[in-house]
Structures are given as structure tokens and as C-alpha cells.
Design a protein around this motif. Structure first.
Motif, PDB file in Angstrom:
ATOM      1  N   GLN A 107       0.836  -1.200   0.000  1.00  0.00           N
ATOM      2  CA  GLN A 107       0.000   0.000   0.000  1.00  0.00           C
ATOM      3  C   GLN A 107       0.875   1.257   0.000  1.00  0.00           C
ATOM      4  OE1 GLN A 107      -2.330   0.649   3.574  1.00  0.00           O
ATOM      5  NE2 GLN A 107      -3.908   1.728   2.420  1.00  0.00           N
ATOM      6  N   LYS A 108       1.890   1.281   0.860  1.00  0.00           N
ATOM      7  CA  LYS A 108       2.791   2.434   0.921  1.00  0.00           C
ATOM      8  C   LYS A 108       3.614   2.557  -0.357  1.00  0.00           C
ATOM      9  CE  LYS A 108       3.058   2.549   5.937  1.00  0.00           C
ATOM     10  NZ  LYS A 108       3.835   2.154   7.118  1.00  0.00           N
ATOM     11  N   SER A 109       4.062   1.439  -0.881  1.00  0.00           N
ATOM     12  CA  SER A 109       4.834   1.447  -2.116  1.00  0.00           C
ATOM     13  C   SER A 109       3.993   1.977  -3.272  1.00  0.00           C
ATOM     14  CB  SER A 109       5.333   0.036  -2.445  1.00  0.00           C
ATOM     15  OG  SER A 109       6.052   0.032  -3.647  1.00  0.00           O
ATOM     16  N   ALA A 110       2.784   1.479  -3.409  1.00  0.00           N
ATOM     17  CA  ALA A 110       1.910   1.922  -4.501  1.00  0.00           C
ATOM     18  C   ALA A 110       1.639   3.423  -4.403  1.00  0.00           C
ATOM     19  CB  ALA A 110       0.602   1.128  -4.486  1.00  0.00           C
ATOM     20  N   ALA A 111       1.427   3.928  -3.206  1.00  0.00           N
ATOM     21  CA  ALA A 111       1.202   5.367  -3.027  1.00  0.00           C
ATOM     22  C   ALA A 111       2.443   6.156  -3.448  1.00  0.00           C
ATOM     23  CB  ALA A 111       0.835   5.674  -1.575  1.00  0.00           C
ATOM     24  N   ALA A 112       3.618   5.680  -3.062  1.00  0.00           N
ATOM     25  CA  ALA A 112       4.858   6.365  -3.439  1.00  0.00           C
ATOM     26  C   ALA A 112       5.059   6.316  -4.951  1.00  0.00           C
ATOM     27  CB  ALA A 112       6.047   5.731  -2.724  1.00  0.00           C
ATOM     28  N   LEU A 113       4.765   5.185  -5.555  1.00  0.00           N
ATOM     29  CA  LEU A 113       4.922   5.056  -7.002  1.00  0.00           C
ATOM     30  C   LEU A 113       3.967   5.960  -7.755  1.00  0.00           C
ATOM     31  CD1 LEU A 113       5.365   1.191  -7.350  1.00  0.00           C
ATOM     32  CD2 LEU A 113       7.151   2.957  -7.371  1.00  0.00           C
ATOM     33  N   ARG A 114       2.739   6.060  -7.275  1.00  0.00           N
ATOM     34  CA  ARG A 114       1.745   6.902  -7.957  1.00  0.00           C
ATOM     35  C   ARG A 114       2.122   8.383  -7.938  1.00  0.00           C
ATOM     36  NH1 ARG A 114      -1.995   2.661  -6.063  1.00  0.00           N
ATOM     37  NH2 ARG A 114      -2.919   1.809  -7.978  1.00  0.00           N
ATOM     38  N   ALA A 115       3.010   8.766  -7.027  1.00  0.00           N
ATOM     39  CA  ALA A 115       3.453  10.160  -6.948  1.00  0.00           C
ATOM     40  C   ALA A 115       4.544  10.479  -7.982  1.00  0.00           C
ATOM     41  CB  ALA A 115       3.967  10.471  -5.543  1.00  0.00           C
ATOM     42  N   LEU A 116       5.052   9.456  -8.661  1.00  0.00           N
ATOM     43  CA  LEU A 116       6.108   9.667  -9.651  1.00  0.00           C
ATOM     44  C   LEU A 116       5.515   9.993 -11.015  1.00  0.00           C
ATOM     45  CD1 LEU A 116       8.457   6.681  -8.721  1.00  0.00           C
ATOM     46  CD2 LEU A 116       8.580   9.066  -7.930  1.00  0.00           C
ATOM     47  N   ASN A 117       6.302  10.698 -11.816  1.00  0.00           N
ATOM     48  CA  ASN A 117       5.861  10.999 -13.181  1.00  0.00           C
ATOM     49  C   ASN A 117       6.763  10.272 -14.180  1.00  0.00           C
ATOM     50  OD1 ASN A 117       8.204  12.625 -13.750  1.00  0.00           O
ATOM     51  ND2 ASN A 117       7.250  14.301 -12.609  1.00  0.00           N
ATOM     52  N   GLU A 118       6.470  10.427 -15.457  1.00  0.00           N
ATOM     53  CA  GLU A 118       7.224   9.739 -16.500  1.00  0.00           C
ATOM     54  C   GLU A 118       8.708  10.091 -16.455  1.00  0.00           C
ATOM     55  OE1 GLU A 118       7.292   9.814 -21.335  1.00  0.00           O
ATOM     56  OE2 GLU A 118       5.329   9.881 -20.362  1.00  0.00           O
ATOM     57  N   GLY A 119       9.003  11.354 -16.207  1.00  0.00           N
ATOM     58  CA  GLY A 119      10.399  11.781 -16.103  1.00  0.00           C
ATOM     59  C   GLY A 119      11.115  11.122 -14.942  1.00  0.00           C
ATOM     60  N   ASP A 120      10.428  11.020 -13.810  1.00  0.00           N
ATOM     61  CA  ASP A 120      11.012  10.364 -12.639  1.00  0.00           C
ATOM     62  C   ASP A 120      11.367   8.911 -12.953  1.00  0.00           C
ATOM     63  OD1 ASP A 120      10.597  12.656 -11.052  1.00  0.00           O
ATOM     64  OD2 ASP A 120       8.653  11.924 -10.335  1.00  0.00           O
ATOM     65  N   LEU A 121      10.448   8.218 -13.617  1.00  0.00           N
ATOM     66  CA  LEU A 121      10.654   6.802 -13.918  1.00  0.00           C
ATOM     67  C   LEU A 121      11.811   6.574 -14.887  1.00  0.00           C
ATOM     68  CD1 LEU A 121       6.936   5.673 -14.203  1.00  0.00           C
ATOM     69  CD2 LEU A 121       8.554   5.073 -12.387  1.00  0.00           C
ATOM     70  N   ALA A 122      12.149   7.583 -15.673  1.00  0.00           N
ATOM     71  CA  ALA A 122      13.233   7.471 -16.652  1.00  0.00           C
ATOM     72  C   ALA A 122      14.612   7.763 -16.051  1.00  0.00           C
ATOM     73  CB  ALA A 122      12.969   8.400 -17.826  1.00  0.00           C
ATOM     74  N   ILE A 123      14.657   8.356 -14.862  1.00  0.00           N
ATOM     75  CA  ILE A 123      15.949   8.673 -14.234  1.00  0.00           C
ATOM     76  C   ILE A 123      16.694   7.374 -13.952  1.00  0.00           C
ATOM     77  CG2 ILE A 123      17.063   9.673 -12.201  1.00  0.00           C
ATOM     78  CD1 ILE A 123      14.669  11.627 -12.043  1.00  0.00           C
ATOM     79  N   ALA A 124      17.997   7.379 -14.261  1.00  0.00           N
ATOM     80  CA  ALA A 124      18.816   6.180 -14.087  1.00  0.00           C
ATOM     81  C   ALA A 124      19.980   6.459 -13.149  1.00  0.00           C
ATOM     82  CB  ALA A 124      19.329   5.691 -15.440  1.00  0.00           C
ATOM     83  N   ALA A 125      20.465   5.400 -12.535  1.00  0.00           N
ATOM     84  CA  ALA A 125      21.622   5.480 -11.642  1.00  0.00           C
ATOM     85  C   ALA A 125      22.355   4.144 -11.699  1.00  0.00           C
ATOM     86  CB  ALA A 125      21.184   5.796 -10.213  1.00  0.00           C
ATOM     87  N   MET A 126      23.615   4.165 -11.236  1.00  0.00           N
ATOM     88  CA  MET A 126      24.432   2.956 -11.190  1.00  0.00           C
ATOM     89  C   MET A 126      24.059   2.104  -9.978  1.00  0.00           C
ATOM     90  SD  MET A 126      26.386   2.726 -13.793  1.00  0.00           S
ATOM     91  CE  MET A 126      27.499   1.435 -13.266  1.00  0.00           C
TER      92      MET A 126
END
Length: 167
Positions: A107-126
Motif C-alpha cells: 500500500q505504501k509502495s503503490a502510493a509512493a509510485l503513484r506520486a512519480l511521473n514519466e520523467g522520474d521513472l526514466a531517471i537512471a543510476a548505477m
């Protein structure tokens, strides 16, 4: 690996559906099957569930870290102490406690994920784990959250089959 075409809301819904399917799978299992280990080196159903309860918040946090601090490495190895400790706690927790922890974490994870946008999801890291190299936040959600839950549901199904096939 191509970037996700799914929205944060769709990813959150997939996570919720995967967790619901997993919890439905175990809800009616007999208690002796829940704690039964098919082999010394194979997790019992309760151990699998304790692992899921631990990794959902962990990988959600790592996803958010990528979004907020993409210059920081993310991830861990299979030898991570928190990961291993969660599995070792299995004997001290009831099925209802672990299922509640999974529901709460998802439930907490889904709420946090729903707050992200397309740009956020595209951010990458090592990653700290050389296996993963540089990956996007959407990669973590799709592979280390959603597919990870689905994989452990299959593992539970395997345990059930082996339990039923015992002599």
C-alpha cells in the motif's frame, strides 16, 4: 533495456495485483505447509513471505533514491544482512503478521509510485551490484518489485506442489 511505457499508476496497480495474487495463494494453505521446507537450502512459504515483506519497502526506497539522488549508487547483494535477517525472522512471526506487513508495504509502495511521473521513472543510476549496471527507476519497479513478487508466488506454488507430492 527499453524504458517502460507504463505510467506510475499502471506500475502501482501491477504491484498491487501481484501482491494480491500472492496473498490469495497463501491465505488458505494449511499451517504445516506454511512452515514446511522442501529442502535445507529452499525457503519455506513463511520465509518467502518474510522476504517479500522486507523487499517491497526496500526496493521502493531504492527507486525513490534514484529519483532523488541519481548520483548515488543503489541496490545490494544477496548477502545483505537486512535481507537475510528478514528470512531468519520467519519462525518468530505468524502468517497473519507477515501478510499484514506485505499489505502495508505494498500500500505504501503503490502510493509512493503513484506520486512519480514519466520523467522520474526514466531517471537512471548505477547499481552497487555489477549485474545491474546503470538502470532506470522504472527498471527497479518492474523487475525488482513487480516481477520479484510474481517470481516468489511461483516459488510458493512450487512448494505447494512438492508438499502435495510427498510420499
Amino acid at each position: 533495456m527499453p524504458e517502460s511505457v507504463m505510467s506510475a499508476d499502471e506500475l502501482a496497480a501491477r504491484l498491487e495485483a501481484a501482491a494480491d495474487a500472492l496473498l490469495t495463494e497463501v491465505a488458505s494453505l494449511p499451517s504445516d505447509l506454511i512452515v514446511w521446507k522442501p529442502a535445507d537450502d529452499v525457503w519455506s512459504v513463511i520465509e518467502i513471505l518474510c522476504h517479500v515483506a522486507e523487499f517491497v519497502p526496500y526496493w521502493t526506497g531504492q527507486t525513490l533514491q534514484i529519483v532523488q539522488q541519481s548520483d548515488e549508487p543503489w541496490g545490494r547483494t544477496h548477502a545483505d544482512t537486512a535481507r537475510l535477517e528478514a528470512v531468519h525472522q520467519a519462525g518468530a512471526l505468524s502468517l497473519s503478521e507477515v501478510m499484514a506487513a506485505i499489505r502495508d508495504g505494498v500500500q505504501k509502495s503503490a502510493a509512493a509510485l503513484r506520486a512519480l511521473n514519466e520523467g522520474d521513472l526514466a531517471i537512471a543510476a548505477m547499481s552497487r551490484n555489477p549485474r545491474w549496471a546503470r538502470q532506470s527507476a522504472s527498471f527497479l519497479v518492474e523487475h525488482l518489485l513487480i516481477e520479484h513478487v510474481e517470481k516468489h508466488r511461483s516459488q510458493i506454488q512450487r512448494n505447494v506442489r512438492q508438499f502435495e507430492e510427498r510420499e
